[in-house]
Enzyme design. Structure first.
Site, PDB file in Angstrom:
ATOM      1  N   SER A 182       0.797  -1.238   0.000  1.00 36.28           N
ATOM      2  CA  SER A 182       0.000   0.000   0.000  1.00 36.28           C
ATOM      3  C   SER A 182       0.823   1.277   0.000  1.00 36.28           C
ATOM      4  CB  SER A 182      -0.949   0.014   1.196  1.00 36.28           C
ATOM      5  OG  SER A 182      -2.004  -0.869   0.955  1.00 36.28           O
ATOM      6  N   LYS A 235       0.450   3.397  -2.964  1.00 38.14           N
ATOM      7  CA  LYS A 235      -0.765   4.202  -3.162  1.00 38.14           C
ATOM      8  C   LYS A 235      -0.464   5.705  -3.141  1.00 38.14           C
ATOM      9  CE  LYS A 235      -3.724   0.571  -1.207  1.00 38.14           C
ATOM     10  NZ  LYS A 235      -4.477   0.119  -0.008  1.00 38.14           N
ATOM     11  N   TYR A 275      -3.724  -2.860 -10.334  1.00 36.74           N
ATOM     12  CA  TYR A 275      -3.593  -2.590  -8.891  1.00 36.74           C
ATOM     13  C   TYR A 275      -2.698  -3.635  -8.201  1.00 36.74           C
ATOM     14  CZ  TYR A 275      -5.023  -2.493  -3.973  1.00 36.74           C
ATOM     15  OH  TYR A 275      -5.016  -2.471  -2.604  1.00 36.74           O
ATOM     16  N   TYR A 332      -4.763   3.709   8.024  1.00 36.45           N
ATOM     17  CA  TYR A 332      -6.132   3.172   8.155  1.00 36.45           C
ATOM     18  C   TYR A 332      -6.708   3.475   9.527  1.00 36.45           C
ATOM     19  CZ  TYR A 332      -3.675   0.739   4.525  1.00 36.45           C
ATOM     20  OH  TYR A 332      -2.880   0.477   3.457  1.00 36.45           O
ATOM     21  N   VAL A 336       1.157  -3.725   3.808  1.00 38.17           N
ATOM     22  CA  VAL A 336       1.121  -5.031   4.480  1.00 38.17           C
ATOM     23  C   VAL A 336       2.377  -5.865   4.232  1.00 38.17           C
ATOM     24  CG1 VAL A 336      -1.388  -5.303   4.732  1.00 38.17           C
ATOM     25  CG2 VAL A 336      -0.261  -6.107   2.639  1.00 38.17           C
TER      26      VAL A 336
END
Ligand code: GLN
Length: 305
Positions: free
Chosen positions: A66, A69, A193, A241, A259
């Site tokens: 992530s 991103k 993705y 998050y 992760v």
């Protein structure tokens, strides 16, 4: 004086982390990541002056997941500008990174670009009007340019491993499509993705790739200053998050986790930090990586507050 302090600090933190028994749990929903040895640890700092400091396994590549991103958001905003915000919000979600419930309640507009649903939207925006290969070349090219290092690649096995088990992400993508919030076929966007998440790099490469986010004097200027501020704001509020508040409380720096166990943290105007320890906490953020950043920020007196 300060440079020596940084290296001494990194060495001490790395030594202490090696003794920790409770290292968190590696991500096992992506089978390739479940095999990673949780005893590895690395930390790198690149200062605004261009000095690099490293300790631990900082030459070992890990899965960025992530963290990518942030780069994809920068590219999507470069392509579409503020129009992007019609498709995705910019509020913390207070839910898990792969949550589905909120997406249904909020009619297919993800809360922010760092949770999975939001990142599927930004990837979709980067993909629009071209082939996945071209979109991926732009994303990898952006990370390479940011790091000033062409030796950064996608790990094809990790991408395929996630593709074969990514039922939740497929659910999210189809949900987005159902709400007319995907421009491409869900399979195409997801393929892009998963591959983007499988970018592999070392902490040294990642810390260098983060230079543009600290507004460094040295290194490439890939994004205009006002947008850099906003990317940092998103990292601060949404980068961890449901653990974003806790991370801000403990570390006090804008940061993005993945992760794979990596975290990229920015000290605006001062330093870009990358840390990697594969074991995760209950929110899916690196357990020892967070502890290491907490220590480093405290000892160097680095905080945006
Ligand atoms: N590729 C991972 C996923 O989509 C990324 C999640 C993460 O790093 N938090 O589930």
């Amino acid at each position: 004086m300060i440079p020596n302090r940084i290296q001494t600090c990194l060495d001490q933190i790395t030594k202490d982390m090696a003794t920790r028994a409770d290292r968190g749990v590696v991500a096992d929903y992506i089978p390739e990541l479940a095999q990673i040895d949780p005893h590895q640890f690395a930390i790198s700092v690149v200062t605004a002056e261009g000095q690099t400091y490293c300790a631990g396994d900082c030459q070992v590549g890990f899965s960025a997941q992530s963290i990518t991103k942030v780069f994809t958001l920068a590219i999507a905003l470069g392509r579409s500008g503020d129009q992007l915000w019609q498709r995705v919000g910019r509020e913390p979600s207070g839910t898990a990174f792969n949550s589905i419930v909120q997406l249904e309640n909020e009619n297919g507009r993800p809360r922010n670009p760092f949770m999975n649903a939001g990142a599927i939207v930004t990837t979709d925006e980067v993909l629009a009007g071209r082939e996945p290969k071209q979109a991926l070349a732009e994303i990898v090219g952006f990370v390479q340019a940011a790091a000033g290092d062409n030796d950064i690649h996608i790990n094809e096995s990790v991408a395929r491993s996630e593709q074969a088990h990514g039922h939740r992400n497929f659910a999210l993508a189809h949900f987005l499509a159902d709400h007319s919030n995907l421009k491409n076929a869900p399979e195409m966007t997801l393929g892009t993705y998963f591959h983007q998440c499988a970018i592999e790099l070392t902490t040294q490469q990642l810390a260098r790739a983060g230079r543009f986010l600290m507004g460094a004097k040295h290194g490439p200027r890939l994004v205009a200053k006002p947008r850099v501020r906003r990317l940092n704001a998103m990292m601060m509020t949404c980068g961890h998050y449901d653990g974003s508040g806790e991370f801000a409380f403990r570390v006090g720096l804008p940061a993005k986790s993945g992760v794979g166990g990596g975290i990229l943290a920015i000290v605006p105007g001062v330093a870009s930090i990358a840390v990697w320890s594969p074991g995760l906490d209950h929110n899916g953020n690196s357990k020892l990586g967070t502890e290491a950043l907490e220590r480093l920020a405290h000892e160097m007196d680095w905080s945006v507050f």
